[in-house]
Design a protein around this motif. Structure first.
Motif, short mmCIF file in Angstrom:
data_model
loop_
_atom_site.label_atom_id
_atom_site.label_comp_id
_atom_site.label_asym_id
_atom_site.label_seq_id
_atom_site.Cartn_x
_atom_site.Cartn_y
_atom_site.Cartn_z
N PRO A 61 50.28 -3.71 -72.42
CA PRO A 61 51.05 -4.96 -72.38
C PRO A 61 52.56 -4.76 -72.43
N HIS A 62 53.08 -3.89 -71.56
CA HIS A 62 54.53 -3.72 -71.50
C HIS A 62 55.17 -5.00 -70.95
N LYS A 63 56.45 -5.20 -71.29
CA LYS A 63 57.17 -6.34 -70.74
C LYS A 63 57.31 -6.17 -69.23
N LEU A 64 57.31 -7.29 -68.53
CA LEU A 64 57.49 -7.25 -67.08
C LEU A 64 58.90 -6.76 -66.75
N ALA A 65 58.98 -5.72 -65.94
CA ALA A 65 60.28 -5.19 -65.50
C ALA A 65 60.06 -4.37 -64.24
N THR A 66 61.02 -4.38 -63.35
CA THR A 66 60.90 -3.63 -62.10
C THR A 66 61.05 -2.13 -62.38
N GLN A 116 46.08 -7.08 -51.09
CA GLN A 116 46.55 -8.46 -51.02
C GLN A 116 47.90 -8.57 -51.73
N SER A 117 48.78 -7.69 -51.32
CA SER A 117 50.02 -7.47 -52.04
C SER A 117 51.03 -8.59 -51.87
N VAL A 118 51.66 -8.94 -52.99
CA VAL A 118 52.80 -9.85 -53.05
C VAL A 118 53.80 -9.19 -54.00
N SER A 119 55.07 -9.42 -53.77
CA SER A 119 56.09 -8.85 -54.66
C SER A 119 56.99 -9.95 -55.18
N THR A 120 57.62 -9.67 -56.30
CA THR A 120 58.76 -10.47 -56.72
C THR A 120 59.96 -9.54 -56.74
N VAL A 121 61.10 -10.05 -56.31
CA VAL A 121 62.35 -9.30 -56.37
C VAL A 121 63.25 -10.01 -57.37
N SER A 122 63.89 -9.23 -58.25
CA SER A 122 64.70 -9.83 -59.29
C SER A 122 65.93 -8.99 -59.60
N ASN A 123 67.03 -9.67 -59.93
CA ASN A 123 68.22 -8.97 -60.42
C ASN A 123 68.30 -9.02 -61.95
N PRO A 147 71.25 -15.15 -61.55
CA PRO A 147 69.99 -14.60 -62.07
C PRO A 147 68.80 -15.28 -61.38
N GLN A 148 67.88 -14.46 -60.86
CA GLN A 148 66.82 -15.05 -60.06
C GLN A 148 65.57 -14.18 -60.04
N LEU A 149 64.46 -14.83 -59.68
CA LEU A 149 63.19 -14.17 -59.43
C LEU A 149 62.62 -14.82 -58.19
N ILE A 150 62.46 -14.05 -57.11
CA ILE A 150 62.01 -14.57 -55.83
C ILE A 150 60.64 -14.00 -55.50
N VAL A 151 59.69 -14.86 -55.19
CA VAL A 151 58.36 -14.42 -54.75
C VAL A 151 58.46 -14.05 -53.28
N LEU A 152 57.98 -12.84 -52.97
CA LEU A 152 58.23 -12.25 -51.66
C LEU A 152 56.91 -11.75 -51.07
N GLU A 153 56.46 -12.39 -50.00
CA GLU A 153 55.26 -11.93 -49.30
C GLU A 153 55.72 -11.32 -47.99
N LEU A 181 58.68 -6.05 -58.13
CA LEU A 181 57.56 -5.96 -59.06
C LEU A 181 56.31 -6.32 -58.28
N ASP A 182 55.28 -5.46 -58.34
CA ASP A 182 54.06 -5.64 -57.55
C ASP A 182 53.14 -6.69 -58.18
N TRP A 183 52.64 -7.59 -57.33
CA TRP A 183 51.64 -8.58 -57.71
C TRP A 183 50.55 -8.57 -56.64
N THR A 184 49.52 -9.35 -56.85
CA THR A 184 48.47 -9.49 -55.85
C THR A 184 47.99 -10.94 -55.84
N LEU A 185 47.49 -11.36 -54.67
CA LEU A 185 46.91 -12.70 -54.57
C LEU A 185 45.51 -12.74 -55.18
N SER A 186 44.92 -11.58 -55.44
CA SER A 186 43.54 -11.51 -55.93
C SER A 186 43.49 -11.26 -57.44
#
Length: 375
Positions: free
Chosen positions: A168-173, A301-308, A282-288, A231-236
């Protein structure tokens, strides 16, 4: 001194100041970004920074004008905006050059700036600490695999995106988990250099400067181990469960976690078709992004978020408080459920070989089938 630091500007004109600093040899360099709330109709600003790595940490910086939602202004745009600001305030709110001093005070960074014509101002910034313990609390309704599976199949596809972690690490790129924090340098130097040395190996003709191509190239770098602000995410939900449990044993002391992010609700409020990663608020963008040159993207089924932002969890929590709604929840499952979970995922066709197509995937699948102890 090294790291990312963020502070809120209060008063009549509210906003945020973000400072990104890196120590390179005997110098500290980076950038500061000042953005006001969009309701104020004020430009953003970037301030390049470079100073000695020994106190006092003082330097002079130049003011670079940015658009309200990100991007560097041309000289023509800057001239136009400066004329508007002079009429509005009788003088420019930010001078063309500033003197800046940084002072460390415990976990805080005190920023002081002034010029010949402007009185000194100070702001306290907080360090974006991604090593701190996550403060997310697990959902009480999803404490077992059966509960999670039943909940997952009842959801509308693509409303949520998921991420599985064995701990359970904190979310970080991957970029922000390194000592590097100056995203502008990564984009200007790293990406261009990597593009030059990898372009002949890419089967799809990508072109830097095209936003969709940039995203695709960043994803290629991410999936081949180079640190990125993605940061890697998935639709599944089940692919996420695989990544959470694929290396977990029943007696494991680690605590597998599945992140559940309401991307549909987030995009409704903060979604962008085009964006700037560094010169932006400061932003978090969902990127497919398109899966060009990345054969893993489709089966995962990869999705990413890009963040500064380094501390993504803290940023989402702040937005949740502002919007009075929940975007991010978590499901923590017991390690002793690993055999059952992995068996069901295999029956669904989710194995190492399916999410990592190629010879490595085939060998890993056979190893898991022939060398795993029977339970």
């Amino acid at each position: 001194m090294q790291g990312q630091w963020i502070g809120n500007i209060d008063g009549e004109y509210k906003g945020t100041l973000r400072v990104e600093l890196e120590k390179r040899g005997d110098r500290i360099s980076g950038n500061a970004y000042l953005f006001y709330d969009q309701s104020h109709q004020l430009p953003g600003f970037r301030f390049p920074l470079s100073f000695n790595a020994v106190a006092p940490f003082v330097t002079e910086t130049q003011t670079i004008y940015l658009f309200t939602d990100g991007g560097v202004m041309s000289q023509e745009d800057r001239n136009r905006i400066e004329a508007v600001l002079v009429r509005r305030f009788d003088k420019l709110p930010i001078p063309a050059k500033l003197n800046v001093e940084f002072v460390n005070e415990g976990a805080d960074l005190i920023v002081k700036w002034w010029s010949d014509e402007y009185e000194p101002e100070t702001l306290t910034l907080t360090h974006s600490d991604i090593k701190a313990t996550s403060d997310l609390v697990a959902r009480p309704d999803l404490t077992t695999w059966d509960q999670f599976r039943q909940w997952a199949v009842s959801q509308r596809p693509r409303n949520y995106i998921f991420r599985g972690q064995s701990q359970p690490h904190k979310l970080a790129t991957t970029f922000h988990r390194t000592w590097r924090k100056d995203l502008n340098t990564w984009i200007v130097d790293d990406v261009r250099m990597l593009f030059g040395v990898t372009i002949e190996r890419l089967s799809f003709p990508l072109q830097l400067g095209n936003m969709e191509h940039n995203a695709a190239f960043w994803n290629i770098l991410q999936h081949h181990g180079y640190p990125t602000p993605l940061l890697d995410w998935t639709l599944s939900p089940f692919v996420a469960a695989y990544f959470a449990f694929c290396n977990i044993k029943p007696n494991d002391t680690r605590a597998p976690r599945i992140y559940i992010f309401d991307a549909s609700a987030w995009n409704e409020k903060y979604g962008k078709l085009a964006f700037f990663a560094d010169v932006a608020p400061p932003q978090l963008i969902v990127l497919e992004s398109m899966p060009a040159g990345n054969p893993r993207a489709v089966p995962q089924q990869s999705v990413s978020t890009v963040s500064n932002i380094a501390d993504i969890e803290a940023f989402i929590r702040h937005k949740e408080q502002e919007d009075d709604r929940t975007y991010l929840t978590i499901c923590d499952l017991a390690a002793d459920e690993a055999p059952k979970i992995m068996r069901e995922l295999e029956l669904m066709g989710i194995t190492y070989g399916s999410v990592f197509p190629g010879l490595d995937g085939v060998c890993r699948d056979m190893k898991d089938r022939l060398f795993t102890e029977q339970v």
